[in-house]
Structure formats: structure tokens, C-alpha cells
Motif scaffolding. Structure first.
Motif, PDB file in Angstrom:
ATOM      1  N   ARG A   1      23.669 -27.434  -0.836  1.00 19.33           N
ATOM      2  CA  ARG A   1      23.371 -27.867  -2.215  1.00 19.33           C
ATOM      3  C   ARG A   1      21.891 -27.726  -2.539  1.00 19.33           C
ATOM      4  NH1 ARG A   1      27.081 -33.314  -2.674  1.00 19.33           N
ATOM      5  NH2 ARG A   1      29.062 -32.249  -2.368  1.00 19.33           N
ATOM      6  N   VAL A   2      21.059 -27.866  -1.529  1.00 20.90           N
ATOM      7  CA  VAL A   2      19.618 -27.811  -1.734  1.00 20.90           C
ATOM      8  C   VAL A   2      19.125 -26.367  -1.878  1.00 20.90           C
ATOM      9  CG1 VAL A   2      17.384 -28.398  -0.699  1.00 20.90           C
ATOM     10  CG2 VAL A   2      19.316 -29.945  -0.458  1.00 20.90           C
ATOM     11  N   LEU A   3      19.685 -25.467  -1.076  1.00 20.15           N
ATOM     12  CA  LEU A   3      19.165 -24.101  -1.014  1.00 20.15           C
ATOM     13  C   LEU A   3      19.630 -23.203  -2.157  1.00 20.15           C
ATOM     14  CD1 LEU A   3      19.482 -23.467   2.813  1.00 20.15           C
ATOM     15  CD2 LEU A   3      17.439 -24.074   1.515  1.00 20.15           C
ATOM     16  N   GLY A   4      20.767 -23.438  -2.696  1.00 14.48           N
ATOM     17  CA  GLY A   4      21.272 -22.581  -3.763  1.00 14.48           C
ATOM     18  C   GLY A   4      22.232 -21.527  -3.239  1.00 14.48           C
TER      19      GLY A   4
ATOM     20  N   LYS B   1      22.565 -18.181  -3.715  1.00 14.37           N
ATOM     21  CA  LYS B   1      22.081 -16.893  -3.197  1.00 14.37           C
ATOM     22  C   LYS B   1      21.511 -17.026  -1.790  1.00 14.37           C
ATOM     23  CE  LYS B   1      21.298 -14.677  -7.602  1.00 14.37           C
ATOM     24  NZ  LYS B   1      20.365 -13.969  -8.462  1.00 14.37           N
ATOM     25  N   VAL B   2      20.773 -18.078  -1.542  1.00 19.19           N
ATOM     26  CA  VAL B   2      20.190 -18.296  -0.213  1.00 19.19           C
ATOM     27  C   VAL B   2      21.299 -18.591   0.800  1.00 19.19           C
ATOM     28  CG1 VAL B   2      18.642 -19.757   1.146  1.00 19.19           C
ATOM     29  CG2 VAL B   2      18.001 -19.087  -1.163  1.00 19.19           C
ATOM     30  N   VAL B   3      22.281 -19.379   0.394  1.00 19.76           N
ATOM     31  CA  VAL B   3      23.395 -19.699   1.284  1.00 19.76           C
ATOM     32  C   VAL B   3      24.174 -18.432   1.623  1.00 19.76           C
ATOM     33  CG1 VAL B   3      25.599 -20.929   1.430  1.00 19.76           C
ATOM     34  CG2 VAL B   3      23.581 -22.095   0.579  1.00 19.76           C
ATOM     35  N   LYS B   4      24.394 -17.557   0.629  1.00 21.59           N
ATOM     36  CA  LYS B   4      25.085 -16.286   0.894  1.00 21.59           C
ATOM     37  C   LYS B   4      24.282 -15.413   1.852  1.00 21.59           C
ATOM     38  CE  LYS B   4      28.176 -15.451  -2.940  1.00 21.59           C
ATOM     39  NZ  LYS B   4      28.655 -14.434  -3.867  1.00 21.59           N
ATOM     40  N   ALA B   5      22.975 -15.342   1.642  1.00 22.86           N
ATOM     41  CA  ALA B   5      22.118 -14.536   2.522  1.00 22.86           C
ATOM     42  C   ALA B   5      22.134 -15.091   3.941  1.00 22.86           C
ATOM     43  CB  ALA B   5      20.692 -14.494   1.973  1.00 22.86           C
ATOM     44  N   LEU B   6      22.023 -16.404   4.067  1.00 20.17           N
ATOM     45  CA  LEU B   6      22.069 -17.012   5.400  1.00 20.17           C
ATOM     46  C   LEU B   6      23.436 -16.816   6.049  1.00 20.17           C
ATOM     47  CD1 LEU B   6      20.121 -20.356   4.798  1.00 20.17           C
ATOM     48  CD2 LEU B   6      19.378 -18.360   6.114  1.00 20.17           C
ATOM     49  N   GLY B   7      24.501 -16.866   5.247  1.00 19.08           N
ATOM     50  CA  GLY B   7      25.836 -16.618   5.772  1.00 19.08           C
ATOM     51  C   GLY B   7      25.986 -15.203   6.295  1.00 19.08           C
ATOM     52  N   LEU B   8      25.416 -14.242   5.567  1.00 17.23           N
ATOM     53  CA  LEU B   8      25.472 -12.848   6.007  1.00 17.23           C
ATOM     54  C   LEU B   8      24.677 -12.649   7.293  1.00 17.23           C
ATOM     55  CD1 LEU B   8      26.463 -10.017   5.434  1.00 17.23           C
ATOM     56  CD2 LEU B   8      24.444  -9.660   4.014  1.00 17.23           C
ATOM     57  N   VAL B   9      23.482 -13.226   7.350  1.00 18.90           N
ATOM     58  CA  VAL B   9      22.671 -13.140   8.568  1.00 18.90           C
ATOM     59  C   VAL B   9      23.401 -13.794   9.735  1.00 18.90           C
ATOM     60  CG1 VAL B   9      20.531 -13.963   9.652  1.00 18.90           C
ATOM     61  CG2 VAL B   9      20.469 -12.975   7.364  1.00 18.90           C
ATOM     62  N   SER B  10      24.005 -14.935   9.480  1.00 17.25           N
ATOM     63  CA  SER B  10      24.760 -15.640  10.520  1.00 17.25           C
ATOM     64  C   SER B  10      25.931 -14.802  11.025  1.00 17.25           C
ATOM     65  CB  SER B  10      25.254 -16.970   9.969  1.00 17.25           C
ATOM     66  OG  SER B  10      26.120 -17.589  10.877  1.00 17.25           O
TER      67      SER B  10
END
Length: 171
Positions: free
Chosen positions: A89-92, A94-103
Motif C-alpha cells: 500500500r505504501v509503495l504503489g 508500479k513499484v510493487v509490479k516491478a519488485l514482483g517481476l524482479v522477485s
């Protein structure tokens, strides 16, 4: 009701993934049943007849490896792992999607290279004739099975991860 009808009704996966999930769950369930049966016979034999099942501990170890690694690709594909989303909720989005892809990329590549090494160890065990301690079963085949299931898991992580990130919107 035919097997195909039952599988279509109970499995949400599409195409060959549906039958692969069914097969892997069948393997895991069958091994779990055999583990239960072996344990019951071993305990009954040990305490009632003073004659345990020879190699029951070794069979249990092998069965656990078969069961866990048969279930791992299916659980991964269905996103059944524990996920901590404290910062979503804090990161937004787009950032969550990017982190998910990196993960997804990190986990799938780690599983892939780990499986390569595990498969090499299995090949080495087969070349050297390494067998289990009590029953004398070749251990290299179990090790290679673990590698193959790890490759399936890596494929599941990357395909599901990329699919969810690119095509499914977050809340």
C-alpha cells in the motif's frame, strides 16, 4: 463420470498444465498414502510383533522427497506460497509490479541454477554407484527427480510471475 470430466471440473489450469497438475498431485497423494501405510505397518510390527518393517526410515525419507518435490511445482503455479505484503500500500502499484517481476526473475533463476547443480550431483552419484544405506537403492535417481521438479518450479515461477505482473491488476 469420466476422468477427463472430473479433472476439467476440479482443476482451473488450462491445457497440458491441468493434466500435469493432476499427475503431480496424484504422485504426491499416492506417496503420502504409502508413507502412512508404511508408518502404520512399521509401528504395528514394532510394538505388536517386535518385527519392524525393514528400511521403513529410509523409505520415509525417500517418500518425503518424492512428495514434497511433486507438490512444489503445483503449489508454485497456483501461488500457494506465503506472501508478505506489508509495503504494497505504501509503495504503489508500479513499484510493487516491478519488485514482483524482479522477485520472479531472481527466484526462477535461482531455482534453475540450483536444479542444474542438483542434477550434476545426481549424475555423479549414479556414476559412482552411490546407493542408500539400508535398502541399497541408487540415490542418484531421487536426486535427479528433485532437479527436474526444481526446473518445473522455476518454469512455474517465471511464467506465473510474469503473467500475474503484466496481465492481472492489483487491488
Amino acid at each position: 463420470m469420466s476422468l477427463a470430466t472430473w479433472v476439467n471440473r476440479h482443476y482451473s489450469e488450462k491445457g497440458p498444465a491441468k493434466w500435469l497438475a493432476f499427475l503431480l498431485e496424484l504422485v504426491a497423494a499416492s506417496v503420502l498414502f504409502l508413507l502412512m501405510l508404511t508408518t502404520c505397518l512399521d509401528v504395528a510390527g514394532r510394538y505388536l510383533f517386535n518385527n519392524p518393517v525393514p528400511g521403513a526410515t529410509e523409505l520415509t525419507r525417500l517418500g518425503l522427497a518424492l512428495m514434497v518435490f511433486a507438490a512444489m511445482p503445483v503449489i508454485t503455479w497456483r501461488a500457494g506460497h506465503i506472501v508478505v505484503d506489508l509495503l504494497d500500500r505504501v509503495l504503489g502499484k508500479k513499484v510493487v509490479k516491478a519488485l514482483g517481476l524482479v522477485s520472479a526473475l531472481m527466484i526462477s533463476s535461482s531455482m534453475y541454477f540450483l536444479a542444474v547443480r542438483i542434477f550434476e550431483l545426481g549424475e555423479r552419484s549414479l556414476r559412482r554407484g552411490v546407493v542408500t544405506e539400508f535398502l541399497g537403492l541408487p540415490s542418484g535417481y531421487i536426486v535427479q527427480y528433485i532437479a527436474i521438479m526444481s526446473w518445473l518450479t522455476a518454469a512455474g515461477v517465471i511464467t506465473l510471475g510474469v503473467y500475474r505482473i503484466l496481465f492481472i491488476s492489483h487491488k
